[in-house]
Design a protein around this motif. Structure first.
Motif, PDB file in Angstrom:
ATOM      1  N   LEU A   1       0.837  -1.192   0.000  1.00  0.00           N
ATOM      2  CA  LEU A   1       0.000   0.000   0.000  1.00  0.00           C
ATOM      3  C   LEU A   1       0.871   1.240   0.000  1.00  0.00           C
ATOM      4  CD1 LEU A   1      -2.732  -1.041   2.598  1.00  0.00           C
ATOM      5  CD2 LEU A   1      -2.874  -1.135   0.103  1.00  0.00           C
ATOM      6  N   LYS A   2       0.451   2.247  -0.737  1.00  0.00           N
ATOM      7  CA  LYS A   2       1.178   3.498  -0.840  1.00  0.00           C
ATOM      8  C   LYS A   2       0.156   4.634  -0.896  1.00  0.00           C
ATOM      9  CE  LYS A   2       5.110   5.429  -3.417  1.00  0.00           C
ATOM     10  NZ  LYS A   2       4.547   6.686  -3.908  1.00  0.00           N
ATOM     11  N   SER A   3       0.452   5.737  -0.219  1.00  0.00           N
ATOM     12  CA  SER A   3      -0.505   6.829  -0.176  1.00  0.00           C
ATOM     13  C   SER A   3      -0.634   7.490  -1.550  1.00  0.00           C
ATOM     14  CB  SER A   3      -0.079   7.870   0.855  1.00  0.00           C
ATOM     15  OG  SER A   3       1.061   8.586   0.404  1.00  0.00           O
ATOM     16  N   GLN A   4      -1.724   8.198  -1.742  1.00  0.00           N
ATOM     17  CA  GLN A   4      -1.870   9.007  -2.947  1.00  0.00           C
ATOM     18  C   GLN A   4      -0.809  10.105  -2.893  1.00  0.00           C
ATOM     19  OE1 GLN A   4      -5.950  10.168  -3.836  1.00  0.00           O
ATOM     20  NE2 GLN A   4      -6.732   8.503  -2.549  1.00  0.00           N
ATOM     21  N   SER A   5       0.027  10.177  -3.908  1.00  0.00           N
ATOM     22  CA  SER A   5       1.266  10.942  -3.801  1.00  0.00           C
ATOM     23  C   SER A   5       1.213  12.237  -4.584  1.00  0.00           C
ATOM     24  CB  SER A   5       2.442  10.098  -4.296  1.00  0.00           C
ATOM     25  OG  SER A   5       2.252   9.706  -5.643  1.00  0.00           O
ATOM     26  N   SER A   6       2.174  13.110  -4.224  1.00  0.00           N
ATOM     27  CA  SER A   6       2.350  14.357  -4.959  1.00  0.00           C
ATOM     28  C   SER A   6       3.317  14.116  -6.110  1.00  0.00           C
ATOM     29  CB  SER A   6       2.885  15.446  -4.029  1.00  0.00           C
ATOM     30  OG  SER A   6       4.270  15.276  -3.783  1.00  0.00           O
ATOM     31  N   GLY A   7       3.509  15.123  -6.926  1.00  0.00           N
ATOM     32  CA  GLY A   7       4.369  14.968  -8.090  1.00  0.00           C
ATOM     33  C   GLY A   7       5.848  14.994  -7.776  1.00  0.00           C
TER      34      GLY A   7
ATOM     35  N   ASN B   1      -7.891  12.065  -0.101  1.00  0.00           N
ATOM     36  CA  ASN B   1      -6.819  11.098  -0.353  1.00  0.00           C
ATOM     37  C   ASN B   1      -6.704  10.079   0.770  1.00  0.00           C
ATOM     38  OD1 ASN B   1      -5.928  12.865   1.585  1.00  0.00           O
ATOM     39  ND2 ASN B   1      -4.079  13.502   0.494  1.00  0.00           N
ATOM     40  N   TRP B   2      -7.836   9.685   1.327  1.00  0.00           N
ATOM     41  CA  TRP B   2      -7.833   8.769   2.459  1.00  0.00           C
ATOM     42  C   TRP B   2      -7.464   7.332   2.055  1.00  0.00           C
ATOM     43  CZ3 TRP B   2      -8.939   9.791   7.657  1.00  0.00           C
ATOM     44  CH2 TRP B   2      -9.308  11.112   7.934  1.00  0.00           C
ATOM     45  N   LYS B   3      -7.893   6.898   0.912  1.00  0.00           N
ATOM     46  CA  LYS B   3      -7.692   5.497   0.548  1.00  0.00           C
ATOM     47  C   LYS B   3      -6.312   5.305  -0.087  1.00  0.00           C
ATOM     48  CE  LYS B   3      -9.644   1.606  -2.000  1.00  0.00           C
ATOM     49  NZ  LYS B   3     -10.701   1.127  -2.908  1.00  0.00           N
ATOM     50  N   PRO B   4      -5.472   4.430   0.474  1.00  0.00           N
ATOM     51  CA  PRO B   4      -4.161   4.157  -0.135  1.00  0.00           C
ATOM     52  C   PRO B   4      -4.322   3.409  -1.453  1.00  0.00           C
ATOM     53  CG  PRO B   4      -4.238   3.435   2.172  1.00  0.00           C
ATOM     54  CD  PRO B   4      -5.642   3.716   1.750  1.00  0.00           C
ATOM     55  N   ASN B   5      -3.308   3.553  -2.293  1.00  0.00           N
ATOM     56  CA  ASN B   5      -3.260   2.804  -3.549  1.00  0.00           C
ATOM     57  C   ASN B   5      -2.493   1.504  -3.353  1.00  0.00           C
ATOM     58  OD1 ASN B   5      -4.588   4.852  -5.027  1.00  0.00           O
ATOM     59  ND2 ASN B   5      -2.650   5.972  -5.253  1.00  0.00           N
ATOM     60  N   ALA B   6      -2.923   0.466  -4.020  1.00  0.00           N
ATOM     61  CA  ALA B   6      -2.218  -0.813  -3.993  1.00  0.00           C
ATOM     62  C   ALA B   6      -1.379  -0.943  -5.262  1.00  0.00           C
ATOM     63  CB  ALA B   6      -3.201  -1.975  -3.888  1.00  0.00           C
ATOM     64  N   GLU B   7      -0.107  -1.315  -5.099  1.00  0.00           N
ATOM     65  CA  GLU B   7       0.766  -1.489  -6.249  1.00  0.00           C
ATOM     66  C   GLU B   7       1.809  -2.554  -5.940  1.00  0.00           C
ATOM     67  OE1 GLU B   7       4.118   1.843  -6.012  1.00  0.00           O
ATOM     68  OE2 GLU B   7       2.108   2.741  -6.142  1.00  0.00           O
ATOM     69  N   SER B   8       2.454  -3.028  -6.980  1.00  0.00           N
ATOM     70  CA  SER B   8       3.501  -4.043  -6.829  1.00  0.00           C
ATOM     71  C   SER B   8       4.825  -3.354  -6.517  1.00  0.00           C
ATOM     72  CB  SER B   8       3.629  -4.879  -8.102  1.00  0.00           C
ATOM     73  OG  SER B   8       4.670  -5.824  -7.971  1.00  0.00           O
ATOM     74  N   ALA B   9       5.496  -3.805  -5.479  1.00  0.00           N
ATOM     75  CA  ALA B   9       6.746  -3.174  -5.051  1.00  0.00           C
ATOM     76  C   ALA B   9       7.871  -3.527  -6.020  1.00  0.00           C
ATOM     77  CB  ALA B   9       7.113  -3.626  -3.650  1.00  0.00           C
ATOM     78  N   PRO B  10       8.536  -2.525  -6.605  1.00  0.00           N
ATOM     79  CA  PRO B  10       9.661  -2.806  -7.507  1.00  0.00           C
ATOM     80  C   PRO B  10      10.941  -3.069  -6.712  1.00  0.00           C
ATOM     81  CG  PRO B  10       9.330  -0.454  -7.350  1.00  0.00           C
ATOM     82  CD  PRO B  10       8.252  -1.093  -6.499  1.00  0.00           C
ATOM     83  N   PHE B  11      12.033  -3.311  -7.419  1.00  0.00           N
ATOM     84  CA  PHE B  11      13.334  -3.415  -6.789  1.00  0.00           C
ATOM     85  C   PHE B  11      13.722  -2.058  -6.189  1.00  0.00           C
ATOM     86  CE2 PHE B  11      13.441  -7.095  -9.479  1.00  0.00           C
ATOM     87  CZ  PHE B  11      14.266  -7.998  -8.828  1.00  0.00           C
TER      88      PHE B  11
END
Length: 911
Positions: free
Chosen positions: A268-274, A303-313
């Motif tokens: 999980l990762k928060s909704q991020s800035s640029g 921006n309460w809900k975190p985003n789900a993504e695959s963790a890279p190297f």
């Protein structure tokens, strides 16, 4: 950002201007001239190549350099007033080679006449390591830069793991002799450095920020002298980066790493800035400036809900460059510049089991997903107009950011099932700048003067921290979870410090030197926090049961039966703080003989006048200011005595008095809930500074080059030690307090040995091990209920003892190294373990929390390829045991598991 750009611009310009096309025909010879007995650098020693016009004088650091020397064979002669001349024969210089030759001169008091040695012997000596350890005035341990270069250590934190009695926590914070980091200090190029965090102030410096190839030396001082800061008890870690590089250098490094429970897995990762990727929020999480809080809902990002993504190297990059230039008439200008960047992902499995009276009060499981960015820049400039004067400008900037998503599902003693999501972005900026000078006046009997002025800033921001809790009771399993609690907060912590000091040193004779100095340091710190509770009073089920991505949209606020932002921030949740420190000292260094035996005595006294003030709004009287103050004037005597039994054996005794002052945050009378630890935190304005009496003894034997056997004893008697206390409940709290008295004592054993008993090739194998056995006692007052009969109970006070908080009963370090110089291969196995240590003190002894022993094994293999390319493969935490906490009676408290990491790095030396 403007300051960062200005720091990086010279680095980029220098990197482009550095030319690898300098002459490959002529070479250079450089090194350091030292007193063979004391290890002290000699200023103004003459070094010449016999029969040529190539010569130089050693500078204020004892260093000399002969540039533009044609290839060939030479004899080199070194001389200095009051010392026997030394001639080094059989020097062979190859085309384009930079050859290092360190020279030790013997005092005329030994009447040896001229000394002639072979060049092979000088090249092998590594006198910097021996001088720092064998000839030092204090008891301490260090790592030579030559040793670091041959090791797989990538930064100063890696190198410090090899030091006796030192352990690294969180891969960057230093514990010395088992005591927590609050009792240790650090200096970077002579400037006191700390870290900042909006949750918990850490006094320790993050040592993983400094690449090992930028170090000149790395020392851990364990005994006090009057010219050192008076606020360390465990150890003072001295980190010095390069000023004058020995030769032109340009190096590029790349690395990538993999973690078995993180890489390729969903995190999980928060909704991020640029601009998150460079460690700065671009305003995406900023709190809008409004006149009325009812205006906030449409202006704040949902921006309460975190985003789900695959963790890279994970990856990192570093670039360093350095050179020195001769401007004529022995004037020299040098620079060192570096830029490093790394980012990474880390997943942790979290198990909670808070207990009280052997009954669970909150149990559950969760995860911690972290995305981190760390980058730094370094630019050091040095100017040497002649061999007796040097001016140095040092700059170091670091930026760190972490994005943490913590999710847990817990069951409390009321059978409520709570699902918690905590979203946190924190960013920290640290800058240290220093202007310093060294001067020697031969016409005044070699009087030495050094001075420095520094400025440091440390700024931490935690914008838009969000906590969301859903709940339901297990007795109603078919009910949906509804919102139980939600809040948003913004906090900022900023500290600015300035220092200035001047020191004078006068050699009365070759054996007696006086030194005195003054030091001024000021610190200003401020903390602000804005906290909103999302009020759900009179809000119906239709809203409180919505999903996290829709529940807090702007349309659900400020109407009848809807949410509203309830500002709960109080004036007492903020503080401003100042510290004004004046220090002065006088000391002497005397070497003498008695009954044909050699001795050295270094002693004196330091006076520190410190005034700490932390101002908040009083929590006891509405609207009134409340100032917590710790103002003390301390006299801190110390001495270090050395008996030089033989050339290879030293016996040392030392005594020193030191102080340990409260941190600003510990004094601030405000409350904060730490969702990282699920604990409330509040300060104690009644804290007092602690006083420590330090006693040390050591015997050390140096059998041969690179080998040592040392046994040390230490004892620290601490009055009013500052401790951390846990108040257990379903929502535990922690604070700081003074215990009446504490004692810390123990033994240290260190062995460094090569396998030379197998012949010359056996010297490629070496072991380094150290073991520290530590004991401690803290006196405290407690109460017990006494049955007086008839249902009447009274409190009976008694005094008892326990171990110190943060205290490990033992630490073990072991390193096995195989270095094959012909192949360019280095293989290293590292082992580290500490004993069960008291993490936090409970209101009752059964509630004390202990971190359990956790053996850690690391492996590293590095391979030199074609001289300029180096590849390194490492395995971090091979056995991957969980980090476990439990109570004194053995009840589980918390368990964290992070897995094993694998990394591959490649370094290319361009020049």
């Amino acid at each position: 950002m403007q300051r960062t750009f200005l720091l990086l611009l010279p680095l980029l310009l220098v990197s482009f201007l550095v030319s690898p096309l300098y002459s490959q025909q002529k070479g250079n010879i450089y090194g350091t001239v030292r007193d063979s007995e004391t290890g002290e650098e000699l200023i103004g020693a003459n070094v010449v190549l016999v029969g040529t016009d190539h010569g130089a004088a050693s500078n204020l650091s004892g260093k000399y350099r002969l540039n533009g020397v044609p290839p060939g064979s030479y004899n080199m002669k070194a001389s200095y007033v009051g010392y026997s001349d030394v001639t080094v024969e059989g020097i062979t210089l190859h085309p384009g080679e930079s050859l290092k030759l360190d020279i030790d001169l013997v005092s005329d008091a030994f009447e040896l006449g001229e000394v002639v040695v072979s060049a092979d012997r000088v090249i092998a000596t590594e006198s910097a390591l021996l001088a720092a350890r064998k000839k030092a005035a204090t008891i301490g341990d260090g790592i030579s830069i030559e040793t670091v270069k041959r090791s797989p250590d990538a930064n100063s934190a890696d190198a410090l793991k090899r030091v006796t009695g030192v352990s690294i926590v969180d891969n960057k914070f230093v514990f010395v002799r088992g005591v927590t980091d609050r009792y240790n200090s650090a200096t970077l190029n002579g400037v006191n450095v700390t870290s900042t965090d909006t949750d918990v102030d850490k006094k320790s410096f993050a040592f993983d920020m400094i690449p090992s190839n930028l170090l000149t030396n790395l020392n851990v001082v364990k005994t006090v002298t009057p010219d050192l800061p008076g606020d360390f008890t465990g150890g003072l870690v001295q980190v010095n980066t390069l000023d004058f590089p020995d030769q032109q250098t340009l190096k590029l490094s790349l690395s990538s790493s993999y973690n078995e429970i993180t890489t390729g897995e969903e995190i999980l990762k928060s909704q991020s800035s640029g601009t998150d990727h460079i460690g700065f929020d671009d305003g995406f999480r900023e709190l809008p400036n409004v006149e009325d809080d009812s205006e906030l809902p449409p202006l704040l990002n949902n921006n309460w809900k975190p985003n789900a993504e695959s963790a890279p190297f994970n990856g990192s990059l570093s670039l360093s460059a350095g050179d020195r230039f001769t401007l004529g008439d022995n004037q020299q200008l040098g620079y060192v510049a570096a830029l490093s960047y790394k980012n990474g992902y880390k997943h942790t499995n979290d198990t909670l089991n808070f207990t009280k009276n052997e009954a669970p009060v909150r149990t559950g499981t969760g995860t911690i997903d972290e995305y981190s960015v760390l980058w730094g820049s370094l630019l050091n400039l040095s100017y040497q107009p002649d061999e007796f004067n040097k001016i140095k400008l040092s700059n170091n900037f670091n930026q760190n950011a972490e994005d943490d998503i913590r999710t847990t599902v817990t069951l409390d003693e009321n059978e409520d099932v709570d699902s918690v999501v905590v979203t946190e972005w924190s960013q920290r900026s640290t800058y240290v700048g220093q202007l310093a000078g060294q001067h020697m006046f031969p016409q005044l009997g070699n009087l030495e003067l050094d001075w420095q002025g520094s400025y440091a800033s440390s700024i931490a921001n935690e914008p838009d921290r969000k906590v969301f809790i859903r709940s339901r009771n297990v007795r109603f399993p078919y009910d949906r979870q509804i919102m139980k609690h939600a809040d948003r907060s913004w906090s900022r912590l900023a500290e600015f410090s300035r220092t200035a000091s001047i020191n004078l040193s006068y050699p009365v004779t070759n054996n007696l030197k006086f030194k005195l100095g003054v030091h001024r340091e000021t610190k200003n710190r401020s903390f602000q926090q804005t906290f909103f509770l999302i009020n759900r009073d009179n809000v119906g089920y239709a809203l409180t049961s919505q999903t996290l991505d829709t529940i807090f949209v702007a349309d659900n606020f400020n109407g009848p039966g809807e949410f509203y932002y309830d500002r709960l921030s109080r004036p007492e949740d903020e503080y401003t703080a100042i510290q004004d420190l004046w220090a002065g000292y006088v000391m002497f260094d005397y070497r003498f003989s008695l009954l044909d035996q050699q001795f050295r005595f270094v002693g004196g006294v330091r006076r520190e006048n410190s005034d700490q003030q932390v101002e908040t709004v009083s929590p006891f009287e509405t609207g009134a200011d409340f100032v917590a103050q710790v103002k003390e004037d301390d006299w801190l005597p110390s001495f270090n005595f050395t008996y030089l039994i033989t050339d290879d054996i030293n016996f040392r005794l030392a005594y020193g008095k030191s102080v340990n002052r409260p941190e600003f945050r510990e004094l601030a009378a405000f409350y904060f809930y730490d969702y990282n630890l699920y604990e409330g935190v509040f300060g104690n304005p009644l804290l007092e500074r602690a006083i420590a009496e330090n006693y040390d003894a050591r015997i050390e034997y140096f059998p041969q080059l690179g080998e040592v056997i040392a046994l040390s004893y230490f004892r620290k008697a601490i009055i009013n030690p500052i401790e951390l206390r846990i108040i257990p409940s379903s929502n535990p709290e922690r604070t700081w307090f003074n215990s009446p008295f504490g004692e810390n004592y123990g033994l240290e054993l260190e062995i460094r040995k090569t396998f030379d008993f197998f012949g010359d090739y056996g010297r490629n194998f070496s072991i380094a091990g150290n073991y520290s056995r530590i004991f401690s006692e803290i006196s405290y007052t407690d109460a017990v209920k006494v049955d007086e009969g008839g249902g009447v109970f009274t409190d009976s006070m008694f005094t008892a003892t326990r171990e110190m908080a943060g205290q490990s009963p033992y630490t073990i370090n072991f390193v096995f190294t195989f270095n094959e110089p012909t192949w360019g291969t280095t293989f290293t196995v590292l082992y580290n373990e500490f004993g069960e240590r008291l993490y936090a003190v409970g209101d009752e002894r059964t509630f004390d929390i202990y971190e359990q022993p956790r053996p850690v094994i690391d492996l590293s293999v590095s391979q030199q390829i074609m001289g300029t390319l180096n590849a390194k493969f490492t395995i971090k935490d091979l056995n991957a045991q969980p980090q476990v906490f439990q109570t004194r009676v053995g009840d589980p408290w918390r368990r964290l598991y992070r897995g094993t990491s694998y990394s591959l790095s490649v370094s290319y030396t361009i020049i």
